[in-house]
Design an enzyme around this catalytic site. Structure first.
Site, mmCIF file in Angstrom:
data_model
loop_
_atom_site.group_PDB
_atom_site.id
_atom_site.type_symbol
_atom_site.label_atom_id
_atom_site.label_comp_id
_atom_site.label_asym_id
_atom_site.label_seq_id
_atom_site.Cartn_x
_atom_site.Cartn_y
_atom_site.Cartn_z
ATOM 1 N N ASP B 193 10.115 1.295 3.865
ATOM 2 C CA ASP B 193 10.368 2.170 5.001
ATOM 3 C C ASP B 193 9.972 3.549 4.492
ATOM 4 O O ASP B 193 10.702 4.168 3.723
ATOM 5 C CB ASP B 193 11.856 2.135 5.388
ATOM 6 C CG ASP B 193 12.114 2.935 6.654
ATOM 7 O OD1 ASP B 193 11.438 3.974 6.847
ATOM 8 O OD2 ASP B 193 12.977 2.534 7.442
ATOM 9 N N HIS B 194 8.783 4.014 4.893
ATOM 10 C CA HIS B 194 8.241 5.182 4.198
ATOM 11 C C HIS B 194 9.097 6.433 4.407
ATOM 12 O O HIS B 194 8.981 7.392 3.657
ATOM 13 C CB HIS B 194 6.773 5.419 4.561
ATOM 14 C CG HIS B 194 6.558 5.884 5.959
ATOM 15 N ND1 HIS B 194 6.406 5.028 6.999
ATOM 16 C CD2 HIS B 194 6.501 7.125 6.476
ATOM 17 C CE1 HIS B 194 6.259 5.719 8.113
ATOM 18 N NE2 HIS B 194 6.307 6.992 7.828
ATOM 19 N N HIS B 257 13.468 3.690 10.725
ATOM 20 C CA HIS B 257 13.515 5.043 10.167
ATOM 21 C C HIS B 257 14.795 5.806 10.539
ATOM 22 O O HIS B 257 15.444 6.399 9.693
ATOM 23 C CB HIS B 257 12.314 5.865 10.634
ATOM 24 C CG HIS B 257 11.006 5.198 10.402
ATOM 25 N ND1 HIS B 257 10.726 4.479 9.264
ATOM 26 C CD2 HIS B 257 9.890 5.123 11.157
ATOM 27 C CE1 HIS B 257 9.490 4.010 9.336
ATOM 28 N NE2 HIS B 257 8.968 4.381 10.476
HETATM 29 N N1 LIG Z 1 -1.704 1.989 9.828
HETATM 30 C C1 LIG Z 1 -0.609 2.653 9.541
HETATM 31 O O1 LIG Z 1 -0.581 3.879 9.423
HETATM 32 C C2 LIG Z 1 0.686 1.932 9.323
HETATM 33 C C3 LIG Z 1 1.857 2.676 9.097
HETATM 34 C C4 LIG Z 1 3.054 1.998 8.822
HETATM 35 C C5 LIG Z 1 3.051 0.613 8.809
HETATM 36 N N2 LIG Z 1 1.921 -0.087 9.066
HETATM 37 C C6 LIG Z 1 1.961 -1.548 9.011
HETATM 38 O O2 LIG Z 1 1.076 -1.977 8.003
HETATM 39 C C7 LIG Z 1 0.510 -3.211 8.347
HETATM 40 C C8 LIG Z 1 -0.995 -3.116 8.303
HETATM 41 O O3 LIG Z 1 -1.441 -2.113 9.189
HETATM 42 P P1 LIG Z 1 -2.973 -1.729 9.364
HETATM 43 O O4 LIG Z 1 -2.967 -0.627 10.366
HETATM 44 O O5 LIG Z 1 -3.615 -1.489 8.064
HETATM 45 O O6 LIG Z 1 -3.604 -3.056 10.017
HETATM 46 P P2 LIG Z 1 -5.088 -3.309 10.513
HETATM 47 O O7 LIG Z 1 -5.889 -2.048 10.441
HETATM 48 O O8 LIG Z 1 -4.998 -4.014 11.812
HETATM 49 O O9 LIG Z 1 -5.673 -4.294 9.419
HETATM 50 C C9 LIG Z 1 -5.463 -5.696 9.440
HETATM 51 C C10 LIG Z 1 -5.995 -6.311 8.175
HETATM 52 O O10 LIG Z 1 -5.675 -7.699 8.153
HETATM 53 C C11 LIG Z 1 -6.839 -8.466 7.862
HETATM 54 N N3 LIG Z 1 -6.747 -9.746 8.555
HETATM 55 C C12 LIG Z 1 -6.373 -9.969 9.830
HETATM 56 N N4 LIG Z 1 -6.366 -11.290 10.056
HETATM 57 C C13 LIG Z 1 -6.729 -11.906 8.924
HETATM 58 C C14 LIG Z 1 -6.864 -13.259 8.528
HETATM 59 N N5 LIG Z 1 -6.612 -14.249 9.367
HETATM 60 N N6 LIG Z 1 -7.225 -13.515 7.272
HETATM 61 C C15 LIG Z 1 -7.478 -12.511 6.396
HETATM 62 N N7 LIG Z 1 -7.349 -11.209 6.716
HETATM 63 C C16 LIG Z 1 -6.980 -10.913 7.967
HETATM 64 C C17 LIG Z 1 -7.980 -7.647 8.352
HETATM 65 O O11 LIG Z 1 -9.127 -8.042 7.634
HETATM 66 P P3 LIG Z 1 -10.627 -7.940 8.254
HETATM 67 O O12 LIG Z 1 -10.842 -6.482 8.488
HETATM 68 O O13 LIG Z 1 -11.458 -8.466 7.186
HETATM 69 O O14 LIG Z 1 -10.622 -8.725 9.520
HETATM 70 C C18 LIG Z 1 -7.493 -6.225 7.991
HETATM 71 O O15 LIG Z 1 -7.733 -6.016 6.625
HETATM 72 C C19 LIG Z 1 1.085 -3.554 9.684
HETATM 73 O O16 LIG Z 1 2.196 -4.396 9.472
HETATM 74 C C20 LIG Z 1 1.524 -2.236 10.251
HETATM 75 O O17 LIG Z 1 2.613 -2.373 11.138
HETATM 76 C C21 LIG Z 1 0.743 0.551 9.316
#
Ligand SMILES: NC(=O)c1ccc[n+]([C@@H]2O[C@H](COP(=O)([O-])OP(=O)(O)OC[C@H]3O[C@@H](n4cnc5c(N)ncnc54)[C@H](OP(=O)(O)O)[C@@H]3O)[C@@H](O)[C@H]2O)c1
Lengths: 329, 509
Positions: B193-194, B257
């Site tokens: 939880d950042h 948060h």
């Molecule tokens: N983004 C933020 O600022 C943020 C902040 C707090 C928390 N979070 C949490 O962090 C997590 C990740 O967020 P994100 O924004 O980085 O997600 P994202 O941009 O949607 O990235 C999803 C990732 O999962 C991979 N993926 C999806 N399906 C797959 C499969 N079947 N097999 C292998 N790889 C697969 C994708 O790979 P490919 O690209 O190769 O398809 C991509 O690397 C989430 O739980 C989100 O709630 C994010």
């Protein structure tokens, strides 16, 4: 107006400082400490002002700069005030104030009074004593200091100065934490050297070290002695199994070199770009890691030291006596 | 133990390990994780032989992927990008192409980790980072278990960092926790939880327990109420509406948060500063949260709302339902305000008001402690009623700091009082930029320190509280209405009424 700011009468310093702040509505005055520098060097005022400007970038303080010239032809007292302002968040400037004194033939009591009279109340006093100790450094002064900065590599007779310090530390009225900038400067080397033995394969190499050599630039013999003293006191080598030494390096670099039957572990600076490279070569294994070499300018080293706080563990009791022996050989 | 480390340690030293990031081509990895790790190396905090395996679906070469990361590091790194350092760092990153469903991909991962162990002579510590949508957590965790990767080699550890959201309600959270704990011990599970990694959140404990002046006042005898505001001046740009509309403000922000902030403010002094000491104290707060059950209670204590068209920062803004990827008939709340009670001896009768929303006038997360008024016998006529209370404000972000409002006499022959503010700002007092929350948290996970991570029971208790509200909104016959506020305003009138009923007002930020 010089780099030291606007000249003022001693009695007018407080009101001049208030006027300085009232002039500029955009500035926020901030202070975490009283930071005083005492030196007996004739032409250090401007260089020290630069250092203070650098320190205030990361460490808001009330700075008091004292240049004492015991050999001046006559008695004189001059003072200046100035502010060091840094932009914060691109808009408001955050300012630290500096009061500068140039004292010809001052008495010890004048110097002490000048420090005491210009402290920002309730904030800790950090005093950086530049050069060798003089009789001004007595119990009435050091009992007020919270942190004392020194730079032992600038001393001609370290053994004598450390003895003065030991007396002050033993005095029941003193409570200062001691920071030696020579020791602070070594932190990156200590981290990189410790990092060598974090490597799982290198952990067992420690007990097999047969030689440890530290090379150093011409003016860094004290630093090298401290580093060697630290390494030898922290490990359990005895003089017969491990030959440990410091030597001047013609390339003007500080390097650490451990020799073991299986290979070598080294820390060397990288060329020109501010890193230290640690290399482990043991049998088939070669591993390298890069560490920040840390800042080289005095202001950043002091600021980093003030930021990290804490006492220098083991430094005074263990490392210093050992280093003094190395320096004496 | 490395003898040279002993007197250098300012914190528990992180162990050398390989970090496997699942979902490494994603946004989080580019914006936070890789820049965070790079900054750790920059500060000399990253142990030697740290390697990073980037696990994702698309076909990519190591070199191509490193170049992508380099671009984002230049953009997002806290400290300047240094080519030489990046060169060293990026050589430790390898791309691992596989889907989460592909067993063979995981067995190739096991081979890869084994090869690292042999090459580096390491014991084989691995930190798995689940940076994917939660839908994939099951697949990944089961595959980790079946491939034997979750079981660390002798003398080594295997840990997992789980990103939010930890479920969408109590049953899904329990299921997720079950799956995680079937694969990893709770002690090896790090729910990130950042907010807890932020300096200002960590400072709450220091402020409360290292200063003798606050704790004696920190109770219902002296505190009138507490407000927590988390305002954002952004809507659903960049396609975030798709995810946000499935979650809403209550689940996206309050469950994790903001309830974490409540727990830090309300907790009793922990028995010690160990991970479980602190988390035991926090979990007691979660247990004591009074639940709002049924549409009527929820209607009285919780306000949900959506923004309508308006203007933010001088730019016209559309309403929530007109946002990209948000359904026109969405009932998801983009704003929520609630009254909570911590039913404990200390907090009996002290309301905690929480509000969080999108498209508000500014971005700010702040906690304010509103103290009781001084007895009014002496100066009762002299000050305006609303500003007579002392208020201690803890600014979590941006402009991190602490301020205290108190009354002072206005100079002049009459006794007139005005509030004045004593202000401490991190930026002016400590010039140095604070490390990013992710840097601190990754390092803690590498060092095995779980203090700043949410424990299973904290998460589940928080969901119990949230679920009752969601149930009243979505499953009752007469659900409380969804209120409205124009984008760029401070929320719906109903939220103001919530406090007015108690004779209070929201603090002006
Ligand atoms: N983004 C933020 O600022 C943020 C902040 C707090 C928390 N979070 C949490 O962090 C997590 C990740 O967020 P994100 O924004 O980085 O997600 P994202 O941009 O949607 O990235 C999803 C990732 O999962 C991979 N993926 C999806 N399906 C797959 C499969 N079947 N097999 C292998 N790889 C697969 C994708 O790979 P490919 O690209 O190769 O398809 C991509 O690397 C989430 O739980 C989100 O709630 C994010």
């Amino acid at each position: 107006m010089s780099a030291l700011g606007q000249p003022v009468e001693i009695a007018e310093i407080d009101s001049a400082l208030r006027a300085l702040w009232e002039e500029d509505n955009a500035a926020t005055r901030a202070s975490l400490t009283n930071f005083a520098i005492y030196s007996e060097c004739d032409d250090c005022l401007e260089a020290n002002t630069d250092v203070i400007a650098g320190i205030t970038r990361e460490h808001a303080c009330r700075a008091i700069l004292i240049a004492s010239r015991p050999d001046a032809p006559k008695r004189s007292v001059k003072a200046w005030i100035t502010a060091h302002c840094q932009l914060s968040g691109g808009q408001k400037s955050v300012c630290s104030e500096q009061v500068t004194f140039d004292l010809g033939q001052p008495s010890a009591s004048l110097i002490r009074n000048i420090v005491f009279a210009h402290l920002d109340s309730d904030l800790p006093l950090v005093l950086w004593w530049q050069g060798a100790f003089t009789p001004v450094f007595d119990d009435r002064l050091y009992s007020l200091i919270d942190r004392l900065l020194i730079d032992s590599s600038t001393w001609e007779n370290p053994a004598k100065e450390f003895e003065t310090l030991a007396t002050a530390r033993d005095d029941s009225t003193s409570r200062f934490l001691l920071y030696d900038l020579t020791w602070s400067r070594l932190l990156p080397y200590r981290l990189a050297t410790a990092g060598l033995f974090d490597h799982p394969a290198a952990a067992s190499a420690l007990s097999k070290v047969s030689a440890l050599t530290i090379t150093h630039p011409k003016n860094s013999r004290t630093e090298a002695a401290f580093l060697l003293a630290w390494l030898t006191t922290r490990s359990s080598w005895d003089a017969s199994s491990c030959k440990a030494s410091i030597k001047e390096d013609e390339k003007n670099e500080m390097t650490v070199h451990f020799t073991t039957p299986e290979g070598a572990l080294t820390v060397t600076p990288t060329r020109d770009d501010g890193f230290l490279k640690s290399t482990v070569t043991l049998g088939r294994l070669t591993a390298e890691q890069i560490y920040p070499a840390g800042p080289s300018d005095t202001a950043s080293i002091v600021a980093r030291q003030l930021q990290s706080g804490g006492a220098h563990a083991d430094y005074f009791e263990t490392i210093v006596p050992h280093a003094l022996k190395i320096i004496a050989t | 133990m490395n003898p040279f480390r002993e007197d250098l340690a300012t914190r528990t030293a992180p162990d050398p390990c390989t970090i496997v990031i699942f979902g490494a081509t994603g946004d989080l990895t580019h914006r936070k994780l890789i820049p965070g790790l790079y900054n750790l190396l920059h500060d000399g905090e990253l142990p030697p032989t740290t390697r990073i395996v980037a696990f994702a679906r698309r076909e990519k070469t190591d070199e191509g992927f490193r170049q992508e990361l380099e671009e984002s590091n230049k953009k997002y790194s806290r400290q300047s990008h240094n080519d030489r350092l990046w060169q060293t760092f990026s050589q430790q990153i390898e791309y691992h192409q596989s889907t989460f469903e592909d067993k063979e991909g995981f067995s190739r991962l096991a081979d890869r980790l084994k090869a690292y162990r042999e090459k580096d002579g390491t014991v084989g510590n691995v930190l798995f980072y689940l940076s994917t949508a939660p839908d994939y957590f099951d697949d990944i965790l089961i595959a980790l278990k079946e491939s034997g990767l979750a079981k660390a080699p002798k003398n080594a550890w295997a840990r997992v960092i789980v990103e939010k959201p930890f479920g969408t309600d109590l049953p899904t959270a329990q299921h997720l926790n079950q799956v995680v704990n079937d694969t990893f011990e709770e002690a090896d599970t790090y729910r990130i939880d950042h907010y807890l990694g932020k300096e200002t959140a960590q400072n709450i404990m220091v402020l409360r327990f290292a200063n003798a002046i606050f704790e004696p006042l920190w109770n219902n005898q002296h505190i009138d109420h507490i407000q927590i505001t988390c305002a954002e001046n952004m809507g659903m740009t960049g396609g975030r509406g798709a995810y946000y509309d499935t979650a809403g403000a209550l689940r996206d922000m309050v469950q994790n948060h903001l309830l974490q902030l409540v727990s830090l403010i309300a907790m009793e002094p922990p028995a010690d500063l160990s991970a479980d000491g602190v988390r035991d104290a926090k979990v007691n707060v979660f247990k004591s949260l009074r639940h709002w059950v049924g549409a009527e209670e929820v209607g009285k204590n919780v306000v949900r709302a959506q923004y309508t068209a308006g203007s933010v920062d001088g730019i016209d803004a559309v309403g929530y339902r007109q946002e990209d990827r948000v359904p026109e008939d969405s009932k998801t709340e983009a704003y929520v305000a609630l009254r909570c009670f911590v039913d404990s001896w200390r907090w009996d009768g002290v309301p905690f008001y929480i509000r969080v929303g999108k498209q508000l006038p500014k971005k700010a997360t702040e906690i304010s402690i509103h103290f009781n008024e001084a007895p009014s016998v002496l100066f009762h006529k002299s000050a305006n009623q609303q500003v007579r209370k002392n208020v201690l404000v803890i600014r979590i972000q941006p402009d991190e700091g602490v301020s205290l409002r108190m009354l002072s006499k206005v100079p002049g022959p009459a006794v007139r009082m005005e509030p004045v503010k004593m202000d401490f700002r991190y930026k002016t007092s400590f010039g140095k930029a604070s490390p990013e929350a992710y840097e601190r948290l990754i390092l803690d996970a590498m060092a095995g320190d779980a203090t700043l991570f949410a424990r299973r029971d904290e998460v589940e208790h928080a969901w119990r509280f949230i679920d009752e509200i969601e149930k009243a909104w979505h499953q009752s016959d007469s659900p409380p209405p969804v209120a409205e506020y124009p984008a760029g305003s401070w929320g719906p009138k109903e939220a103001d009424t919530l406090l007015e009923q108690d004779g209070r007002v929201w603090r002006r930020l």
